[in-house]
Write an enzyme that holds these catalytic residues in place. Structure first.
Site, mmCIF file in Angstrom:
data_model
loop_
_atom_site.group_PDB
_atom_site.id
_atom_site.type_symbol
_atom_site.label_atom_id
_atom_site.label_comp_id
_atom_site.label_asym_id
_atom_site.label_seq_id
_atom_site.Cartn_x
_atom_site.Cartn_y
_atom_site.Cartn_z
ATOM 1 N N TYR A 88 0.881 -1.173 0.000
ATOM 2 C CA TYR A 88 0.000 0.000 0.000
ATOM 3 C C TYR A 88 0.918 1.222 0.000
ATOM 4 C CZ TYR A 88 -4.141 -2.813 0.985
ATOM 5 O OH TYR A 88 -5.160 -3.722 0.899
ATOM 6 N N HIS A 126 -17.248 -1.980 4.035
ATOM 7 C CA HIS A 126 -15.903 -2.096 4.601
ATOM 8 C C HIS A 126 -15.895 -2.970 5.858
ATOM 9 C CE1 HIS A 126 -11.797 -0.971 5.671
ATOM 10 N NE2 HIS A 126 -12.228 -0.719 6.890
ATOM 11 N N HIS A 166 -4.118 -2.733 -8.088
ATOM 12 C CA HIS A 166 -5.315 -3.448 -7.650
ATOM 13 C C HIS A 166 -6.441 -2.497 -7.288
ATOM 14 C CE1 HIS A 166 -7.863 -5.862 -4.907
ATOM 15 N NE2 HIS A 166 -7.507 -6.862 -5.684
ATOM 16 N N HIS A 211 -2.882 0.426 -3.969
ATOM 17 C CA HIS A 211 -2.613 -0.956 -3.567
ATOM 18 C C HIS A 211 -2.009 -1.683 -4.769
ATOM 19 C CE1 HIS A 211 -4.400 -5.191 -2.547
ATOM 20 N NE2 HIS A 211 -3.097 -5.164 -2.488
ATOM 21 N N MET A 253 -14.206 -4.310 11.782
ATOM 22 C CA MET A 253 -15.112 -3.196 11.510
ATOM 23 C C MET A 253 -16.331 -3.731 10.771
ATOM 24 S SD MET A 253 -12.668 -0.049 10.290
ATOM 25 C CE MET A 253 -11.539 0.765 11.431
#
Length: 610
Positions: A223, A405, A255, A326, A480
């Site tokens: 990243y 997410h 990506h 990414h 999360m």
């Protein structure tokens, strides 16, 4: 009388005309779902080498996907398909294979040992096999649903595509085992929304936020973070669309990408270009979290509705932006440079509404936890009627896009809209969600939320490989459950999330102690993660925790953008009462199978056209 054979040039012309007519018919068959520029608007490289390239289009009228698979260096065959999480076992496949005498194309499936079998129901239909300058092009189609228990149901959300390369002939399909092949997976959203492109303003300008000629590290996952800034005195504008810029040759490396705006309370941010997990990354960069744009592999341009735009620039807005790229580099390629990024399209002519982003789901807190060794544990966060009644305008808001997410154990995410105790519609759902593939997705249908409505976000987790409980939090090994919904008009409500009441969780720990020899410390100095770590995870403690989350009062976070809650009592709130749930849609089997072949199709893959 002998009919003269056509010349090579005439034959080529006739063939070209036939192909052109075929494509015109195909576009018509797809009922206008493709943009004018191409009958196959979506493209992804399947493998890191770029040997396999997939293009596709979607017909919602026919409930069919048309695929075009380009095989650049054909050896003895190729397999392509879909599976639940990207496994090659228990996969729904289509296979092109050679047996030494000829080539065959057939619908197949793999069992739990990876053995391939011909499907009794041939739902992949080959439309064309053609040698081109680039390689072998296979055009085939498949319905979304087939009612074949061996087939994958193509639905909204993430699809895990799998592929394999056959390097030698096989006498039969059943002689193939996926364990002996070069294989891989690629994640994509196949069923793109069929929405019309809105009109764009005449004074539209562009800005490119790009990586600064990065030397991509020779490791599988990187990243990369890069800080840039808007020009001094940059006034308020509306972003009306954005699109990816991927450096040529790096299509299989890049990506996903996101552009974040930094927090306005800091006057400046240090410049930085390096891995996001670097110890050299300044701590202040953690305050650059307001999403402006997000793109993932397979996505095209993102458009805002004609009446709304995302504001950036001007007073009260930070000049500093963070680009995050990414890189997925499984071949550990070294020496590759990259300047990929996102191109923002913006206008100084502000639209009628500011668009906003609202967080739904669970608060980042350890009181919400998943026991270890669970394969489908569900946690749910609420945006209650009390909060929407207080914070939304009388005319409501309109959600047009969504980004789901979780962290590493998330497997499914769904947000449902409920009104007057009845579930009304799905806002967004991904039954094959992957934490490694997150993008902002335009919704097929705008969802309107009125004051008094409830938004329920549920996440399903798999902790089968973990020995301790996974608690909620910011860390990558914590969890999360969030849906970032994009909506208009902008309101003060930025976060509408919940968590179980902490006092009721302590009652759970006391109950655990009554049945398990006082193993959990309930003293004030012990943290909740420490308490969860000492729970003996027998079936009783698992079921009681699950029950607690399904009935205990919640603490609501009905927050303004300043992280201050709206005025009111938000602790010990009852769970919203849902008296009617949405029914699962009835699956319709394709009406006719008259055109489907009974078995594999013979294919000519020589120098000519098949």
């Amino acid at each position: 009388m002998q009919v003269p054979s056509p010349s090579v040039r005439e034959a080529a012309s006739m063939y070209g005309t036939a192909v052109a007519v075929f494509l015109v018919i195909l576009v018509a068959a797809l009922q206008g779902s493709a943009p004018r520029e191409s009958p196959f608007p979506y493209h992804i490289p399947l493998d890191p080498e770029g040997t396999l390239e997939l293009s596709w289009n979607v017909s919602y009228v026919q409930e069919t996907v048309h695929f075009q698979l380009l095989v650049r260096e054909l050896k003895a065959g190729v397999l392509f398909g879909m599976s639940d999480r990207g496994e090659l076992e228990n996969a729904d496949l289509v296979v092109l294979w050679t047996d030494g005498d000829g080539a065959h194309f057939g619908d197949a499936w793999s069992d739990q040992k990876g053995q391939i079998h011909l499907d009794a129901q041939q739902d992949y239909q080959l439309l064309r096999a053609q040698r081109t300058r680039e390689g072998l092009s296979l055009l085939f189609k498949r319905p979304f649903g087939t009612c074949d228990p061996k087939d994958y149901l193509i639905e909204d959300g993430t699809v895990h595509l799998v592929y394999g390369i056959l390097e030698e002939p096989f006498q039969s399909l059943e002689a193939i085992n996926v364990s002996s092949l070069q294989t891989g997976l690629q994640r994509v959203q196949l069923l793109k929304p069929n929405i019309s492109i809105p009109a764009l303003p005449s004074d539209m300008r562009t800005m490119e936020i790009r990586a600064p000629d990065v030397l991509v590290p020779g490791q599988e996952t990187t990243y990369w973070c890069y800080i840039t800034e808007l020009p001094d005195g940059f006034p308020r504008h509306h972003i009306v669309m954005y699109e990816p810029i991927v450096t040529e040759g790096n299509e299989a490396l890049v990506h996903h990408m996101e552009v974040f705006q930094c927090a306005a309370e800091f006057e400046s941010f240090p410049h930085f270009s390096g891995p996001c997990d670097s110890k050299m990354k300044p701590e202040r960069l953690n305050y650059c979290r307001h999403v402006l744009a997000a793109w993932a592999l397979g996505a095209k341009a993102f458009y805002y509705p004609e009446e709304a735009g995302l504001a950036f620039g001007g007073p009260g807005s930070s000049r500093f932006l963070r680009l995050e790229v990414h890189y997925h580099n499984p071949l550990m390629i070294k020496g590759r440079r990259d300047s990929s990024g996102i191109r923002l399209y913006y206008t100084a002519t502000l639209r009628r509404f500011d668009a906003g982003i609202m967080e739904l789901g669970l608060v980042y807190t350890p009181v919400m936890a998943i026991p270890p060794q669970e394969t489908g544990f569900v946690l749910t966060g609420y945006c209650t009627d009390k909060c929407t009644q207080l914070a939304l305008p009388p005319s409501g808001i309109h959600i047009f896009a969504s980004q789901l997410h979780t962290h590493l154990t998330g497997r499914k995410v769904v947000t449902v809209l409920a009104r007057d105790g009845r579930e009304k519609e799905i806002v967004n759902r991904d039954n094959h969600y992957s934490p490694h593939f997150q993008e902002i997705r335009m919704l097929k249908k705008v969802v309107s939320v009125h004051p008094g409505d409830v938004l329920i976000t549920s996440c399903t987790y798999n902790t089968g490989d973990r020995k301790l409980a996974t608690v909620g939090g910011f860390g990558i090994l914590e969890e999360m459950c969030v849906n970032y919904v994009h909506y208009y008009p902008l309101t003060q409500l930025e976060l509408c999330k919940s968590a179980v009441d902490p006092g009721f969780l302590q009652k759970y720990f006391h109950l655990v102690n009554r049945f398990n020899s006082e193993e959990v410390c309930t003293c004030p100095q012990t943290s909740v993660p420490e308490q969860f770590a000492s729970v003996p995870w027998n079936s009783f403690n698992r079921q009681v925790l699950k029950a607690l989350y399904s009935f205990a009062p919640i603490s609501m976070h009905c927050n303004k953008s300043s992280a201050v809650r709206f005025q009111g009592e938000w602790n010990l709130q009852p769970l919203p009462e849902i008296i009617s749930k949405l029914e699962e849609p009835t699956r319709h089997c394709p009406a006719s199978r008259g055109q489907s072949p009974a078995g594999p199709t013979m294919v000519s893959i020589g120098g000519g056209k098949g």
